[in-house]
Design an enzyme around this catalytic site. Structure first.
Site, PDB file in Angstrom:
ATOM      1  N   LYS A   1       0.841  -1.192   0.000  1.00  0.00           N
ATOM      2  CA  LYS A   1       0.000   0.000   0.000  1.00  0.00           C
ATOM      3  C   LYS A   1       0.879   1.245   0.000  1.00  0.00           C
ATOM      4  O   LYS A   1       1.864   1.328   0.734  1.00  0.00           O
ATOM      5  CB  LYS A   1      -0.913  -0.013   1.228  1.00  0.00           C
ATOM      6  CG  LYS A   1      -2.056   0.975   1.165  1.00  0.00           C
ATOM      7  CD  LYS A   1      -3.044   0.735   2.293  1.00  0.00           C
ATOM      8  CE  LYS A   1      -4.225   1.686   2.174  1.00  0.00           C
ATOM      9  NZ  LYS A   1      -5.199   1.483   3.264  1.00  0.00           N
TER      10      LYS A   1
ATOM     11  N   GLU B   1     -18.936  -5.828  10.938  1.00  0.00           N
ATOM     12  CA  GLU B   1     -19.870  -5.082  11.777  1.00  0.00           C
ATOM     13  C   GLU B   1     -20.903  -5.975  12.444  1.00  0.00           C
ATOM     14  O   GLU B   1     -21.291  -5.731  13.592  1.00  0.00           O
ATOM     15  CB  GLU B   1     -20.577  -4.001  10.932  1.00  0.00           C
ATOM     16  CG  GLU B   1     -19.678  -2.874  10.483  1.00  0.00           C
ATOM     17  CD  GLU B   1     -18.898  -3.178   9.214  1.00  0.00           C
ATOM     18  OE1 GLU B   1     -18.112  -2.313   8.781  1.00  0.00           O
ATOM     19  OE2 GLU B   1     -19.063  -4.294   8.656  1.00  0.00           O
TER      20      GLU B   1
ATOM     21  N   ARG C   1     -24.765  -2.316   8.249  1.00  0.00           N
ATOM     22  CA  ARG C   1     -24.413  -3.702   7.917  1.00  0.00           C
ATOM     23  C   ARG C   1     -24.707  -4.654   9.075  1.00  0.00           C
ATOM     24  O   ARG C   1     -24.787  -5.865   8.887  1.00  0.00           O
ATOM     25  CB  ARG C   1     -22.934  -3.786   7.522  1.00  0.00           C
ATOM     26  CG  ARG C   1     -22.600  -3.009   6.263  1.00  0.00           C
ATOM     27  CD  ARG C   1     -21.101  -2.738   6.151  1.00  0.00           C
ATOM     28  NE  ARG C   1     -20.316  -3.939   6.000  1.00  0.00           N
ATOM     29  CZ  ARG C   1     -19.819  -4.395   4.835  1.00  0.00           C
ATOM     30  NH1 ARG C   1     -20.042  -3.714   3.729  1.00  0.00           N
ATOM     31  NH2 ARG C   1     -19.094  -5.475   4.784  1.00  0.00           N
TER      32      ARG C   1
END
Length: 640
Positions: A287, A373, A401
């Protein structure tokens, strides 16, 4: 300064890449990285994720035939290089701006974005849907070819990814899943899956394979020879840990270096030519790759404001007020120092929710469950059942969610989970996918729930303290993104009386009842109305549930008009007020009631002020609503 990109200048669409040599594709990737850095320095946005997939983006578009072949980017925040290559380079410096390109994939924006996203872990389900539609004869303008899901290691912590893989393995459709493993989602990845992936490239067989892959690409077709037992043995010998994915029905290959075109291109070409069923390609990337300020940043340059390309220094507007998120985090720390039962739960967003501060101070009481979640809500419920005081801390849009768990595991059992809901209301550059529009409506309809909204940062401090003290059932408080109003802050939060609002200023004729941070705009509107000779009453509801019945009914009795204002969708605070007024027969008295809520549309990205203007909820629109309700001409002097 705009970088020199002679090869990229010749590429308007993926078809333009088909004649390029592998060496030229490597050069194209280098130029694409420079263009991405330059564009995000102007607009701000998600930088690190896109830089990590530059080579992968080039390789995918060079090998596959988009838009006929469907590339589905999980979350979509890594798609800036993809947008540059797919006929949108001329608009790339409008990213996340009003009228500009979305910061995520968006179907209405381009045929090269076959499936919109901004939440995680949906890509494999979507890719499987496209694969089945293809085989059933589905028709879209671009045609239906291969389906390729690109999913990050962080997104693999969500159960939906495995549900999709399990189904894909059962259906045995030709499908490509690319696991983009960068060991860094937004925060350091969490859980057993992260440890599993780490072992994959720590094991000696993987290291040997990585070293050999560059010069021994001829080995790669072996796993795809249908029915060959030796192929399976070779695969397991090269990748002991790949058996997890095999058990789900996928042929596994990898890990390979996601920044090395000499590995990426042959693997993708082999898969395109020979795959018959579901394939998982494990790609290792970094990243922030290729830009030192991003590579060295704690979050690998995940999200950034506008910045200086040379130094990486971000250009943030100065503010004298603390952010709401910071106020929440520091208040929770203050309360936790006095109460060792307080703990905190987040779903892969410790920095975004401010819980990184809590984790540093109280590591044994802070839990990052990953992008999960649903699990986070039920985990919090059991913490509460076990005698703890959990603060389940999520963005409004992400808490959606876990709604079934909020209903079934928290509300029905009346467990005292404290829901700290960040990013309430309209959030600006992230647009509709991240707007916190629905939480009041979906929480306030649940029996036994307490739902609060902070009008300013001082009120937020009081609501944290109130949540700590409340043990009778679930309680939620919401607050927006960004800085507070600069109000004077109390030393400690005060415990509010449940279900009681407050009168800010007393007036006549019309009462403005605010729920949340629109109160600042309400007060601006009230000031403008006073200049017209109209003096409204201004009140802060504080609670959507339970309502302050006495205050609301008194406002209705004392005024000819009552207007509620909230940063949420229909079905929220205003709807509950209307229900109360109807049940009490107040409408029979001739009260003029109006409810200002977010309109029944998804509002595209812009500044928060511009988004609220579209919603009709800034001071000018509130003033206009009052004048309209009172029948006062909006040009000229108001009636006395």
């Amino acid at each position: 300064m705009t970088p020199k990109t002679p090869l990229l200048d010749t590429v308007q669409r993926p078809a333009d890449m088909k004649h390029l040599s592998d060496r030229q594709l490597t050069q194209l990737a280098n130029e694409l990285r420079s263009e991405t850095i330059s564009a995000v320095s102007v607009t701000g946005g998600h930088l690190g994720a896109g830089l990590g997939v530059v080579e992968l983006t080039v390789a995918l578009h060079a090998v596959f035939d988009t838009p006929r072949d469907k590339i589905i980017w999980d979350v979509g925040h890594q798609c800036y290089p993809h947008k540059i290559l797919t006929e949108r380079r001329d608009r790339i410096r409008t990213l996340r701006m009003k009228g500009g390109l979305s910061g995520f994939t968006k179907r209405s924006e381009s045929p090269y974005d076959p499936f919109g996203a901004a939440h995680s872990s949906t890509s494999i389900s979507a890719a499987l849907g496209f694969a089945v539609a293809r085989d059933l004869g589905g028709v879209v303008p671009e045609g239906l070819g291969d389906a390729i899901a690109v999913i990050g290691d962080g997104s693999m912590s969500a159960g939906m990814a495995y549900e999709a893989m399990n189904n894909a393995g059962h259906l045995k459709k030709r499908l490509v899943v690319i696991l983009n493993d960068n060991e860094m989602s937004i925060a350091p990845p969490t859980g057993a899956m992260s440890a599993y992936l780490s072992r994959l490239y720590a094991e000696e067989p993987f290291q040997d394979f990585k070293a050999a892959a560059k010069g021994a690409v001829s080995l790669l077709p072996e796993p795809f020879r249908e029915g060959a037992k030796r192929a399976k043995d070779i695969l397991k010998g090269m990748a002991v840990g790949g058996t997890l994915f095999e058990q789900l029905g996928f042929s596994y290959i990898g890990p390979i270096d996601g920044h090395d075109m000499d590995q990426l291109l042959p693997v993708l070409r082999t898969v395109k030519a020979r795959a018959t069923g579901p394939i998982l390609i494990h790609v290792l990337t970094k990243k922030g790759k290729g830009y030192a300020p991003a590579e060295t940043a704690r979050d690998k340059g995940h999200a950034t404001a506008k910045f200086n390309v040379v130094t990486g220094e971000q250009k943030k507007a100065p503010s004298n007020a603390p952010s709401y998120t910071r106020v929440f985090a520091e208040t929770l720390l203050q309360e936790a120092a006095a109460d060792d039962k307080i703990c905190a739960v987040t779903a892969a967003m410790p920095d975004g929710t401010g819980l990184n501060l809590f984790a540093e101070r109280y590591p044994s009481r802070c839990f990052d469950v990953g992008i999960a979640e649903q699990h986070g809500v039920t985990f919090s419920a059991a913490l509460a059942a076990g005698g703890m005081k959990p603060f389940c801390t999520m963005y409004s849009t992400f808490l959606q969610r876990g709604y079934d768990q909020v209903v079934h595991d928290v509300a029905i059992q009346r467990l005292p989970v404290r829901f700290a809901i960040d990013r309430a209301g309209l959030v600006g550059a992230d647009g509709a996918t991240h707007a916190g529009a629905f939480d009041v409506a979906y929480l306030a309809n649940l029996p036994g729930f307490v739902v609060m909204a902070a009008a300013d940062e001082a009120e937020l401090k009081h609501m944290v303290a109130t949540a700590v003290a409340y043990d009778a059932g679930p309680i939620a408080f919401r607050f927006p993104r960004g800085e507070g109003n600069g109000v004077e802050m109390p030393e400690r939060g005060e415990v509010l009386e449940i279900g009681k609002g407050r009168i800010i200023s007393q007036g006549a004729r019309v009462a403005l009842l605010s729920f949340g941070t629109r109160l600042a705009e309400v007060e601006k509107a009230a000031e403008a109305l006073r200049a017209r000779g109209i003096t409204p009453t201004v009140a802060d509801a504080r609670f959507a549930k339970p309502l302050d019945r006495d205050m609301i009914l008194q406002l209705a009795e004392d005024h000819e008009a009552l207007i509620t204002i909230e940063e949420g969708a229909v079905g929220g605070f205003g709807s509950h007020v209307a229900q109360l007024l109807a049940e009490e027969g107040v409408f029979d008295t001739g009260l003029k009631y109006r409810s200002m809520v977010l309109p029944d549309i998804f509002i595209d990205q812009a500044s928060p002020a511009d988004m609220y203007a579209v919603a009709g909820m800034n001071a000018a629109e509130i003033e206009s609503k009052v004048l309209n309700v009172l029948g006062v001409a909006q040009i000229g002097e108001a009636r006395a």
